[in-house]
Design a protein around this motif. Structure first.
Motif, short mmCIF file in Angstrom:
data_model
loop_
_atom_site.label_atom_id
_atom_site.label_comp_id
_atom_site.label_asym_id
_atom_site.label_seq_id
_atom_site.Cartn_x
_atom_site.Cartn_y
_atom_site.Cartn_z
N UNK A 140 23.44 33.70 42.09
CA UNK A 140 24.73 34.28 42.40
C UNK A 140 24.60 35.24 43.58
N UNK A 141 25.69 35.38 44.34
CA UNK A 141 25.74 36.29 45.47
C UNK A 141 27.08 37.01 45.48
N UNK A 142 27.09 38.23 46.00
CA UNK A 142 28.34 38.94 46.18
C UNK A 142 29.25 38.08 47.06
N UNK A 143 30.49 37.90 46.61
CA UNK A 143 31.43 37.05 47.33
C UNK A 143 31.60 35.68 46.72
N UNK A 144 30.63 35.23 45.90
CA UNK A 144 30.77 33.94 45.20
C UNK A 144 31.95 33.99 44.24
N UNK A 145 32.59 32.85 44.06
CA UNK A 145 33.66 32.73 43.08
C UNK A 145 33.08 32.22 41.77
N UNK A 146 33.74 32.56 40.68
CA UNK A 146 33.34 32.03 39.38
C UNK A 146 34.56 31.59 38.60
N UNK A 147 34.35 30.58 37.80
CA UNK A 147 35.42 30.02 36.99
C UNK A 147 35.71 30.92 35.80
N UNK A 148 36.94 30.88 35.32
CA UNK A 148 37.32 31.76 34.22
C UNK A 148 37.11 31.13 32.85
N UNK A 149 37.23 29.81 32.73
CA UNK A 149 37.22 29.19 31.40
C UNK A 149 35.82 29.02 30.82
N UNK A 150 34.77 29.16 31.65
CA UNK A 150 33.44 28.85 31.16
C UNK A 150 32.41 29.93 31.47
N UNK A 151 32.87 31.11 31.83
CA UNK A 151 31.96 32.22 32.12
C UNK A 151 32.32 33.41 31.25
N UNK A 152 31.36 34.29 31.03
CA UNK A 152 31.60 35.44 30.15
C UNK A 152 32.62 36.39 30.75
N UNK A 153 32.46 36.71 32.03
CA UNK A 153 33.45 37.56 32.68
C UNK A 153 34.81 36.88 32.68
N UNK A 154 34.83 35.59 32.98
CA UNK A 154 36.09 34.86 33.02
C UNK A 154 36.82 34.87 31.70
N UNK A 155 36.11 34.61 30.62
CA UNK A 155 36.75 34.60 29.30
C UNK A 155 37.17 36.00 28.86
N UNK A 156 36.41 37.02 29.28
CA UNK A 156 36.81 38.40 28.97
C UNK A 156 38.13 38.72 29.66
N UNK A 157 38.31 38.21 30.88
CA UNK A 157 39.57 38.42 31.61
C UNK A 157 40.69 37.65 30.93
N UNK A 158 40.48 36.37 30.67
CA UNK A 158 41.54 35.53 30.08
C UNK A 158 41.99 36.07 28.72
N UNK A 159 41.06 36.63 27.96
CA UNK A 159 41.39 37.12 26.61
C UNK A 159 42.40 38.25 26.63
#
Length: 262
Positions: A140-159
């Motif tokens: 991973x690098x600063x500036x990379x995008x990540x998906x919300x449905x399959x990542x820990x940060x993403x699911x924390x946001x969606x919740x």
């Protein structure tokens, strides 16, 4: 989470639509320009931004005149020097505020990789990373995008988003199957998000990348809306699940501290 090994994801918004104000269109076009592996063709920028090509062309001409975009002369467009400089200043400012806090989390979480990401539309973007002190490195690098449905940060946001907003995000970004463990069913995702709310953290258990397991906690703004998240990322063949879960209280405390810093 967030998988520390997640590479940039391309946001997909379906067919072009004239919907949105001029400012909203310009912001989406700037976001499309910032996708990795640029410069990008006009048609790709328009598709990612969800606007007609004619609109993208006009907006890019204005952005180019102001130094926020660059016409590369071969039908492709890239980030202008003014936008690049602004982005670099923002990252430095945020890193200066949250850096020590995230470094403290990294030390307390067994020296494993720590990330901070913020939500941008139907995905999230890494703003800060503290590398592991282990003999391996997350890509991973600063500036990379990540998906919300399959990542820990993403699911924390969606919740912490209303159900209709979650479904709109899923409709926009899709639910790509990254591994055999990826949740690809909307009903199953809602059930997972309910569990995230109940226990106060999210987990990516090899859902985004094989052998990578992460925990994530949401970072809320003053109105209680999810602004982003913080995560601890590990590899399954080095860190046991029970050990990773032992870092949850420190992760949650860090997310609350970060909320006051960004």
């Amino acid at each position: 989470m967030s998988s520390g090994l997640d590479e940039a994801a391309t946001p997909r918004r379906g067919r072009s639509s004239p919907a949105g104000t001029s400012v909203e269109k310009a912001m989406r076009i700037l976001e499309a320009l910032a996708v990795e592996d640029g410069p990008h063709r006009l048609m790709d920028v328009a598709e990612r931004a969800g606007v007609p090509r004619s609109t993208a062309y006009r907006v890019l001409a204005t952005l180019g005149a102001e130094g926020f975009a660059q016409n590369c002369g071969d039908g492709r467009y890239g980030i202008g020097t003014r936008l690049g400089g602004l982005g670099a200043r923002i990252v430095r400012m945020l890193s200066a505020g949250v850096g020590p806090t995230l470094q403290e989390l990294q030390r307390g979480a067994g020296g494993n990789t720590v990330h901070l990401a913020v939500r941008v539309g139907d995905h999230a973007v890494y703003l800060h990373k503290v590398d592991s002190d282990k003999p391996y490195e997350m890509r991973s690098r600063v500036g990379n995008q990540l998906r919300l449905h399959c990542t820990a940060i993403g699911k924390a946001i969606l919740a912490h988003l209303p159900r209709p907003e979650v479904e709109a995000i899923v409709m926009s970004a899709g639910m790509e199957s990254r591994t055999p463990s990826t949740i690809t069913d909307v009903a199953a995702l809602h059930a997972e998000l309910a569990l995230v709310r109940e226990r106060g953290y999210a987990m990516d258990d090899e859902e985004n990348e094989p052998t990578v397991r992460c925990i994530g906690a949401v970072v809320l703004d003053r109105a209680g809306r999810p602004r982003g998240g913080v995560s601890v990322s590990t590899v399954t063949f080095v860190v046991e699940r029970a050990e990773l879960l032992g870092y949850v209280p420190l992760l949650q405390a860090t997310a609350r501290r970060v909320a006051g810093l960004i």
